[in-house]
Design an enzyme around this catalytic site. Structure first.
Site, PDB file in Angstrom:
ATOM      1  N   SER A   1       0.792  -1.225   0.000  1.00  0.00           N
ATOM      2  CA  SER A   1       0.000   0.000   0.000  1.00  0.00           C
ATOM      3  C   SER A   1       0.825   1.276   0.000  1.00  0.00           C
ATOM      4  CB  SER A   1      -0.936   0.013   1.210  1.00  0.00           C
ATOM      5  OG  SER A   1      -0.205   0.012   2.415  1.00  0.00           O
TER       6      SER A   1
ATOM      7  N   HIS B   1      -4.917  -3.342  -3.021  1.00  0.00           N
ATOM      8  CA  HIS B   1      -4.462  -2.413  -4.072  1.00  0.00           C
ATOM      9  C   HIS B   1      -4.284  -3.102  -5.412  1.00  0.00           C
ATOM     10  CE1 HIS B   1      -4.026   0.809  -1.182  1.00  0.00           C
ATOM     11  NE2 HIS B   1      -3.604  -0.120  -0.357  1.00  0.00           N
TER      12      HIS B   1
ATOM     13  N   LYS C   1     -11.545   0.730  -2.575  1.00  0.00           N
ATOM     14  CA  LYS C   1     -10.469   1.319  -3.391  1.00  0.00           C
ATOM     15  C   LYS C   1     -10.879   1.259  -4.862  1.00  0.00           C
ATOM     16  CE  LYS C   1      -7.493   1.118   0.449  1.00  0.00           C
ATOM     17  NZ  LYS C   1      -6.805   0.295   1.424  1.00  0.00           N
TER      18      LYS C   1
HETATM   19  C1  LIG Z   1      -6.907   0.221   2.883  1.00  0.00           C
HETATM   20  C2  LIG Z   1      -6.359  -1.110   3.243  1.00  0.00           C
HETATM   21  C3  LIG Z   1      -7.056  -1.964   4.076  1.00  0.00           C
HETATM   22  C4  LIG Z   1      -8.279  -1.535   4.818  1.00  0.00           C
HETATM   23  O1  LIG Z   1      -9.372  -1.487   3.987  1.00  0.00           O
HETATM   24  P1  LIG Z   1     -10.570  -0.490   4.381  1.00  0.00           P
HETATM   25  O2  LIG Z   1     -11.682  -0.959   3.533  1.00  0.00           O
HETATM   26  O3  LIG Z   1     -10.089   0.872   4.049  1.00  0.00           O
HETATM   27  O4  LIG Z   1     -10.819  -0.664   5.846  1.00  0.00           O
HETATM   28  C5  LIG Z   1      -6.565  -3.231   4.266  1.00  0.00           C
HETATM   29  N1  LIG Z   1      -5.418  -3.633   3.692  1.00  0.00           N
HETATM   30  C6  LIG Z   1      -4.699  -2.820   2.915  1.00  0.00           C
HETATM   31  C7  LIG Z   1      -3.437  -3.309   2.312  1.00  0.00           C
HETATM   32  C8  LIG Z   1      -5.134  -1.530   2.661  1.00  0.00           C
HETATM   33  O5  LIG Z   1      -4.411  -0.717   1.925  1.00  0.00           O
END
Ligand SMILES: *Cc1c(COP(=O)(O)O)cnc(C)c1O
Length: 403
Positions: free
Chosen positions: A188, A216, A247
């Site tokens: 991330s 991601h 995302k």
């Molecule tokens: C953003 C993220 C999460 C958390 O997901 P949310 O839906 O924002 O709670 C988990 N793992 C990774 C690698 C992330 O980047």
């Protein structure tokens, strides 16, 4: 009461001194490549909405229709008051998309990791986590009560070393305990990729399970845009495939895809699922529309547009593209100043600092999306160079080719 505030005040002052103080910036527009902050319009290079779906008409309309049909709220947790159709539809669509037997959704990716890892391992077990894995994985591992071991980032030798130890007589506590390896597929804060094939080989060789967080990568990689596991041909060897709906999928929530048995176990054990009100119907419906869109020709076109913009940013097409393009600064204060300088020039990009990344590894976390125009990318690069020159800030754009 006065003591309480004084205590907090001291702790806040320490954050400020270290360049680690954070504030919310109020955005008065929708999320997109242009956001309004403090009466100004800034070009946004901070979003994980990689394909530009948060404002896509298909997602907006799906959310509105769900509100009209199912209302604004969900009433209770799904095991309590019954489980609404939009959640089941979403899970069917996710399982079909990922090619797994079943799927389960949670209110966030964070809640997904917490509920899943604590369901799968406990005090007699071992969990082995990549050094750069997301905070939700680390928090879940700690909460599970399993023995936690961290392997150096993407370092297969280090991981194998731990696996050998785990299966040797020198592991005193519980030689027969379960072993769970957890990593992200695309990291991330760095945008680099995990060696998923080799990780699958190792977990099979040493009798471990593998959980991969595709937060991601879902929507961006693989022939069907399922994620990096599909791209590398190993999806069928990963016991637990995790992702977020917030995302590239453009909505909100988290998910696990895997076997029917895995999903049954989570429904029975995952405390963040059992003891939490179901996500609102609109969120589930928007996420389902996001998955459908990603699977369509339009989804493929958006992915092409994204890799096109990434190529403009790094100056060449990449065999290992990533939408996450960190500009490594190092010093926390300097990273904050660089972000402030860019805001003055009309660009919004976050300075990411400890504890999100290691101390002394502060960076601008630049993210490019399919919704940016090539001119946005060129203007941002020019502004970045100009700001770095006036601030003598340094900062190297890091890409998988230029690690
Ligand atoms: C953003 C993220 C999460 C958390 O997901 P949310 O839906 O924002 O709670 C988990 N793992 C990774 C690698 C992330 O980047």
């Amino acid at each position: 009461m006065a003591d309480f505030d004084q205590d907090l005040q001291q702790r806040l002052a320490a954050f400020r001194e270290q360049g680690l103080y954070r504030t919310l910036r109020r955005v008065d527009s929708t999320q997109g490549t242009r956001i309004q902050i403090g009466g100004r319009t800034l070009v946004n290079f901070s979003s994980n909405d990689y394909l530009g779906l948060t404002n896509h008409p298909a997602l907006r309309e799906a959310a509105i229709r769900a509100v009209e049909k199912y209302g604004a709220g969900s009433g209770a947790a799904r095991l309590i008051c019954g489980s609404l159709t939009p959640h089941h539809d979403l899970e069917d669509i996710l399982a079909a998309f990922k090619g797994t037997e079943a799927a389960l959704t949670f209110s966030s990716g964070y809640a997904t990791a917490i509920g899943t890892i604590t369901s799968l391992v406990g005090k007699d077990d071992l969990i082995i986590v990549d050094k750069l894995a997301h905070a939700c994985i680390v928090d879940a591992a700690r909460l599970s009560g399993a023995k936690l071991r961290v392997f150096a980032h993407n370092d297969l030798d280090d991981l194998e070393h731990i696996l050998k130890w785990a299966n040797s007589a020198s592991r005193p506590a519980s030689p027969s305990g379960r072993i769970l390896i957890v990593t992200e597929s695309v990291f991330s804060m760095d945008g680099d990729h995990a060696p998923l094939r080799e990780l699958a080989d190792l977990k099979e060789k040493h009798g471990a399970w593998l959980m991969v967080d595709e937060a991601h990568a879902t929507g961006l990689y693989g022939a069907n845009r399922r994620g990096l596991a599909e791209e590398l041909g190993v999806a069928g060897r990963i016991e637990i495939q995790m992702g977020t709906l917030g995302k590239a999928l453009g909505a909100s929530g988290g998910h696990i895809c895997g076997s029917q048995k895995l999903i049954e176990l989570l429904i029975n054990r995952a405390r963040s699922f059992i003891f939490s009100t179901a996500p609102v119907p609109a969120a589930a419906a928007a996420a389902a529309a996001g998955v459908r869109l990603i699977q369509s020709n339009e989804g493929e076109q958006l992915r092409h547009a994204l890799w096109d913009r990434v190529a403009s940013f790094i100056g060449q097409p990449s065999p290992f593209p990533s939408a996450i393009l960190p500009v490594i600064v190092g010093d926390e204060m300097k990273a904050v100043e660089l972000a402030a300088g860019l805001r003055e020039r009309g660009f919004f990009v976050p300075a990411v600092r400890f504890p999100t990344v290691a101390r002394g590894a502060a960076r601008l976390r630049v993210t490019v999306t399919a919704a940016h125009a090539t001119e946005d990318i060129n203007a941002f690069k020019a502004a970045l160079d100009a700001t770095r020159n006036t601030q003598h800030a340094g900062g190297q754009v890091r890409t998988p080719e230029n690690p």
